[in-house]
Scaffold this motif. Structure first.
Motif, PDB file in Angstrom:
ATOM      1  N   GLU A  88      -6.695   4.218   4.162  1.00 43.24           N
ATOM      2  CA  GLU A  88      -6.629   2.819   3.736  1.00 43.24           C
ATOM      3  C   GLU A  88      -5.877   1.976   4.766  1.00 43.24           C
ATOM      4  O   GLU A  88      -6.285   0.859   5.086  1.00 43.24           O
ATOM      5  N   ALA A  89      -4.786   2.518   5.281  1.00 42.55           N
ATOM      6  CA  ALA A  89      -4.015   1.806   6.298  1.00 42.55           C
ATOM      7  C   ALA A  89      -4.828   1.650   7.579  1.00 42.55           C
ATOM      8  O   ALA A  89      -4.804   0.591   8.216  1.00 42.55           O
ATOM      9  N   SER A  90      -5.559   2.689   7.952  1.00 43.09           N
ATOM     10  CA  SER A  90      -6.396   2.637   9.146  1.00 43.09           C
ATOM     11  C   SER A  90      -7.462   1.547   9.011  1.00 43.09           C
ATOM     12  O   SER A  90      -7.758   0.827   9.969  1.00 43.09           O
ATOM     13  N   VAL A 147      -5.896  -1.738   9.755  1.00 44.99           N
ATOM     14  CA  VAL A 147      -5.716  -1.919  11.198  1.00 44.99           C
ATOM     15  C   VAL A 147      -7.035  -2.345  11.834  1.00 44.99           C
ATOM     16  O   VAL A 147      -7.076  -3.263  12.661  1.00 44.99           O
ATOM     17  N   GLN A 148      -8.129  -1.717  11.441  1.00 43.70           N
ATOM     18  CA  GLN A 148      -9.440  -2.063  11.991  1.00 43.70           C
ATOM     19  C   GLN A 148      -9.831  -3.491  11.636  1.00 43.70           C
ATOM     20  O   GLN A 148     -10.364  -4.228  12.468  1.00 43.70           O
ATOM     21  N   GLU A 149      -9.557  -3.912  10.400  1.00 35.66           N
ATOM     22  CA  GLU A 149      -9.847  -5.288   9.982  1.00 35.66           C
ATOM     23  C   GLU A 149      -9.008  -6.283  10.789  1.00 35.66           C
ATOM     24  O   GLU A 149      -9.489  -7.329  11.200  1.00 35.66           O
ATOM     25  N   PHE A 207       2.423   1.957  11.338  1.00 38.70           N
ATOM     26  CA  PHE A 207       2.247   3.349  11.756  1.00 38.70           C
ATOM     27  C   PHE A 207       3.539   4.154  11.602  1.00 38.70           C
ATOM     28  O   PHE A 207       3.498   5.342  11.276  1.00 38.70           O
ATOM     29  N   GLU A 208       4.667   3.507  11.810  1.00 35.62           N
ATOM     30  CA  GLU A 208       5.937   4.218  11.620  1.00 35.62           C
ATOM     31  C   GLU A 208       6.153   4.535  10.144  1.00 35.62           C
ATOM     32  O   GLU A 208       6.621   5.616   9.800  1.00 35.62           O
ATOM     33  N   TRP A 209       5.809   3.596   9.272  1.00 41.22           N
ATOM     34  CA  TRP A 209       5.921   3.859   7.842  1.00 41.22           C
ATOM     35  C   TRP A 209       5.019   5.032   7.443  1.00 41.22           C
ATOM     36  O   TRP A 209       5.397   5.856   6.620  1.00 41.22           O
ATOM     37  N   LEU A 210       3.828   5.096   8.002  1.00 41.16           N
ATOM     38  CA  LEU A 210       2.895   6.185   7.676  1.00 41.16           C
ATOM     39  C   LEU A 210       3.423   7.545   8.131  1.00 41.16           C
ATOM     40  O   LEU A 210       3.279   8.536   7.425  1.00 41.16           O
ATOM     41  N   LEU A 217       0.822  -1.203   0.000  1.00 40.87           N
ATOM     42  CA  LEU A 217       0.000   0.000   0.000  1.00 40.87           C
ATOM     43  C   LEU A 217       0.862   1.262   0.000  1.00 40.87           C
ATOM     44  O   LEU A 217       0.551   2.240  -0.673  1.00 40.87           O
ATOM     45  N   LEU A 218       1.982   1.194   0.720  1.00 41.07           N
ATOM     46  CA  LEU A 218       2.832   2.369   0.902  1.00 41.07           C
ATOM     47  C   LEU A 218       4.047   2.408  -0.031  1.00 41.07           C
ATOM     48  O   LEU A 218       4.901   3.277   0.097  1.00 41.07           O
TER      49      LEU A 218
END
Length: 190
Positions: free
Chosen positions: A175-177, A180-182, A162-165, A45-46
């Motif tokens: 999208e990353a959040s 994390v929720q999933e 989170f560090e990558w973000l 993703l990142l």
């Protein structure tokens, strides 16, 4: 920025030997596979390069399907360290990836030997403790201790993402959040 802080510009992800004939014997295998998949998906993703290796696939089988379909073609090896495959470190260097996140199995064999070789080759090594495992918890625990004493940085899968973000202002944060929720639905909180 602290010298140990990862970013999308300087980090690579290496998936080590998560193979069909080994995984059934690995402690916490279901959570391990979910955490590795989470990191692969986050890295993709990142825009973080992802590589993988397979230890003697003729005898140990190929990477488990849940991960294989997320990974590029993987070189096989007979040396325990993934650094036995020159393309692993060469591609990280060419891409300017001096920081490498290691995930996979087994913590005390292929992961540890890869970590030690990368450290000796002046890479900064990160080991998410929830994305590596072994057949026996004792081997896992002492390998983590040894790698940390040698200079590897112990972390977790979610911490890596989170560090990558870097912050909620990252263009892919939503999208990353959601990832994390999933993941929270799949893994019990401890």
């Amino acid at each position: 920025m602290h010298s140990t802080k990862m970013s999308t510009a300087d980090t690579g992800l290496l998936v080590i030997d998560v193979q069909e004939k080994l995984v059934p014997f690995i402690h916490g295998k279901d959570a391990l596979i979910r955490n590795i998949a989470f990191l692969i998906d986050g890295a993709k993703l990142l825009g973080i390069p992802v590589q993988g290796t397979e230890q003697y696939p003729k005898g140990l089988g190929h990477t488990v399907a849940e991960l294989a379909n997320r990974l590029p073609a993987m070189p096989d090896k007979v040396g325990f360290s993934s650094c036995a495959v020159p393309s692993v470190t060469d591609s990280m260097r060419r891409a300017g990836r001096g920081k490498v996140v290691l995930v996979g199995i087994e913590t005390h064999v292929c992961v540890q030997q890869t970590a030690l070789d990368l450290l000796a080759d002046d890479f900064r090594v990160y080991v998410p403790v929830d994305a590596v495992s072994a057949r026996y918890p004792l081997d896992h625990e002492y390998a983590l201790r040894r790698m940390e004493k040698a200079g590897a940085i112990l972390t977790t899968a979610e911490t890596c993402l989170f560090e990558w973000l870097g912050g909620a202002d990252h263009p892919r944060f939503k999208e990353a959040s959601k990832m994390v929720q999933e993941r929270m639905k799949e893994l019990p909180c401890h």
